[in-house]
Design a protein around this motif. Structure first.
Motif, PDB file in Angstrom:
ATOM      1  N   THR A 132       0.720  -1.265  -0.076  1.00 45.97           N
ATOM      2  CA  THR A 132       0.309  -0.097   0.059  1.00 45.97           C
ATOM      3  C   THR A 132       0.935   1.308  -0.019  1.00 45.97           C
ATOM      4  N   LYS A 264       1.007   6.750  -8.418  1.00 46.70           N
ATOM      5  CA  LYS A 264      -0.118   6.607  -9.148  1.00 46.70           C
ATOM      6  C   LYS A 264      -0.191   7.011 -10.548  1.00 46.70           C
ATOM      7  N   LYS A 412      -1.801  -0.445 -10.381  1.00 45.44           N
ATOM      8  CA  LYS A 412      -2.889  -0.192  -9.247  1.00 45.44           C
ATOM      9  C   LYS A 412      -3.868  -1.385  -9.153  1.00 45.44           C
ATOM     10  N   ILE A 414      -6.736  -0.739  -7.482  1.00 49.64           N
ATOM     11  CA  ILE A 414      -8.259  -0.327  -7.663  1.00 49.64           C
ATOM     12  C   ILE A 414      -8.041   0.652  -8.845  1.00 49.64           C
ATOM     13  N   ASP A 416      -9.918   2.657 -10.483  1.00 49.54           N
ATOM     14  CA  ASP A 416     -10.466   4.147 -10.468  1.00 49.54           C
ATOM     15  C   ASP A 416     -10.729   4.644  -8.975  1.00 49.54           C
ATOM     16  N   GLU A 417      -9.541   4.244  -8.253  1.00 47.60           N
ATOM     17  CA  GLU A 417      -9.363   4.787  -6.996  1.00 47.60           C
ATOM     18  C   GLU A 417      -9.551   6.253  -6.945  1.00 47.60           C
ATOM     19  N   LYS A 418     -10.512   6.640  -5.908  1.00 51.83           N
ATOM     20  CA  LYS A 418     -10.778   8.275  -5.795  1.00 51.83           C
ATOM     21  C   LYS A 418      -9.664   8.935  -5.158  1.00 51.83           C
ATOM     22  N   PRO A 427      -4.971   9.189  -1.934  1.00 52.59           N
ATOM     23  CA  PRO A 427      -5.754   8.201  -2.478  1.00 52.59           C
ATOM     24  C   PRO A 427      -6.706   7.612  -1.238  1.00 52.59           C
ATOM     25  N   LYS A 429      -8.308   4.864  -0.820  1.00 49.54           N
ATOM     26  CA  LYS A 429      -7.870   3.624  -0.137  1.00 49.54           C
ATOM     27  C   LYS A 429      -6.458   3.494   0.110  1.00 49.54           C
ATOM     28  N   GLN A 430      -5.562   4.550   0.074  1.00 46.27           N
ATOM     29  CA  GLN A 430      -4.160   4.492   0.387  1.00 46.27           C
ATOM     30  C   GLN A 430      -3.354   3.784  -0.719  1.00 46.27           C
ATOM     31  N   LEU A 431      -3.893   3.857  -2.063  1.00 46.90           N
ATOM     32  CA  LEU A 431      -3.160   3.294  -3.049  1.00 46.90           C
ATOM     33  C   LEU A 431      -2.551   1.847  -2.778  1.00 46.90           C
TER      34      LEU A 431
END
Length: 438
Positions: A132, A264, A412, A414, A416-418, A427, A429-431
């Motif tokens: 992460t 990212k 990545k 996720i 489409d992580e916001k 990020p 969800k902490q990337l």
């Protein structure tokens, strides 16, 4: 001006938490057809000044028409500033920094940063398929800040301080309501714990200095303990603790956000990753086995720094900052009364098509040659209040990029992580990423 007392603070903060901090600014620019508008943020009547002309006006009138201002939440988290003010304390701190952050001093940090980056990656990245990235970036930059400011480099000691520091930092720009469960409340509790830890470190250092087990020049803590001001007064231990807290936050929080967003964007843009890899491998191949990076290597990382700058344009670690009007004055046809707060926003230029062609496209070539127009690219602020750690941040970011890309590529987990901005971007969800070793 929004609701009584809280004004438009909830929308100002919530647009960031939803990942669109620029929406608050651009909605109002469109609504009022103006680059200057008034609102009420964090309990203060505030003039928001947008665009390059607004940045130039504020940065060039520092201490003439405006002075820096921090919300009440900051004064409550840093108690030493209540005896004077956060502005006075900030001025004192800035007098200490040039000795430690000038280029000659920074040159000797490169090898140390490289050593910490290698130790960090060996301990937390090597041999793993998934990591992460955001908390690891924070651990790396916090480790370096602890080493530079306090000469602490045992990972256990660094980790002990790291978690409370995260809680402390998240409450700094918040609505100052001290109720259980609020980020402000967690921040106050964390600041008390951290201050207690720092006071014991300071007391131990005093003994070490007397017994010649520590040097005046070894770090900023020794320098603060042994340096008197113009009146011959030495700083109190509690004041030093607050200064060190400020330095540790400034010295790691923003840089770790930049590093996370570099990870990212390099995952999302393989062609950019390949260019960075090529530049960094050329440097790696020129080194002897186990030879550390040096100042000249950093100067060769031109494309990598352009990538970092483009990351800071799209995800500025500093969203903007407040000033206070110290006189009545007029700007852009508007009257700004003395005592009103002013806010400048990095996104008002960074994502503005008048300042950056096709602003949503990631394009590091914007920074080639003479680069962007003055006052349009402002991730470090500007004028006399420009971030004094700009070069320090450049070093730790580039050293990390070098060590990461020469060992791994990544994807990545996720897609489409916001992004959340609260008050720094991170990020949601902490990337989490999947690592592929070269």
């Amino acid at each position: 001006m929004g609701f009584p007392i809280i004004g438009e603070s909830l929308e100002f903060l919530s647009t960031g938490r939803k990942g669109y901090p620029e929406k608050f600014i651009f909605d109002r620019i469109a609504k009022y057809s103006s680059q200057v508008f008034k609102t009420c943020i964090l309990g203060q009547p505030t003039t928001v000044v947008c665009g390059a002309a607004g940045n130039k006006f504020l940065f060039s009138n520092e201490n003439k028409l405006v002075t820096s201002w921090w919300p009440d939440s900051v004064n409550k988290i840093f108690p030493s500033s209540t005896q004077t003010s956060s502005i006075e304390e900030s001025k004192k701190l800035r007098k200490f920094l040039p000795n430690f952050l000038k280029p000659e001093a920074l040159q000797r940090y490169v090898g140390m940063m490289d050593t910490i980056a290698q130790r960090h990656i060996e301990a937390s990245w090597e041999g793993k398929q998934q990591v992460t990235a955001f908390p690891l970036a924070k651990m790396y930059t916090f480790w370096i800040a602890c080493k530079v400011f306090l000469s602490i480099d045992d990972p256990k000691d660094v980790a002990k301080l790291a978690h409370p520091f995260n809680n402390l930092a998240y409450g700094i720009i918040s609505i100052p309501i001290d109720l259980p469960g609020t980020s402000f409340n967690r921040s106050i509790k964390a600041s008390k714990w951290v201050r207690k830890e720092l006071l014991s470190i300071i007391k131990k250092r005093k003994v070490d200095l007397v017994e010649n087990r520590a040097l005046l020049t070894q770090d900023i803590l020794s320098y603060m303990l042994l340096t008197a001001d113009e009146d011959g007064q030495y700083m109190k231990e509690t004041d030093i603790a607050d200064k060190i807290i400020g330095l540790l936050i400034g010295g790691h929080d923003t840089a770790s956000a930049v590093i996370a967003f570099i990870v990212k964007y390099l995952a999302e843009l393989p062609h950019i990753y390949q260019e960075v890899l090529k530049e960094q491998m050329d440097i790696a191949k020129s080194k002897r086995p186990k030879e550390l990076l040096n100042w000249n290597d950093i100067q060769r990382m031109k494309y990598s720094w352009n990538v970092a700058c483009e990351v800071m344009r799209l995800a500025p670690p500093l969203q903007g900052a407040f000033r206070e009007a110290i006189h009545d004055f007029n700007f852009a046809g508007f009257h700004i009364p003395k005592g009103w707060k002013l806010y400048w926003s990095a996104n008002s230029t960074h994502r503005n098509p008048e300042c950056f062609l096709d602003p949503e496209t990631f394009d590091p070539t914007r920074f080639e040659g003479i680069g962007p127009e003055p006052y349009t690219f402002v991730p470090f602020g500007g004028g006399p209040r420009m971030c004094p750690g700009k070069e320090y941040a450049r070093l730790e970011i580039l050293v990390f990029m070098h060590n990461l890309v020469k060992r791994f590529r990544w994807e990545k987990l996720i897609p489409d992580e916001k992004i959340i901005v609260d008050p720094l971007p991170y990020p949601a969800k902490q990337l989490p990423i999947h690592l592929f070793h070269h």
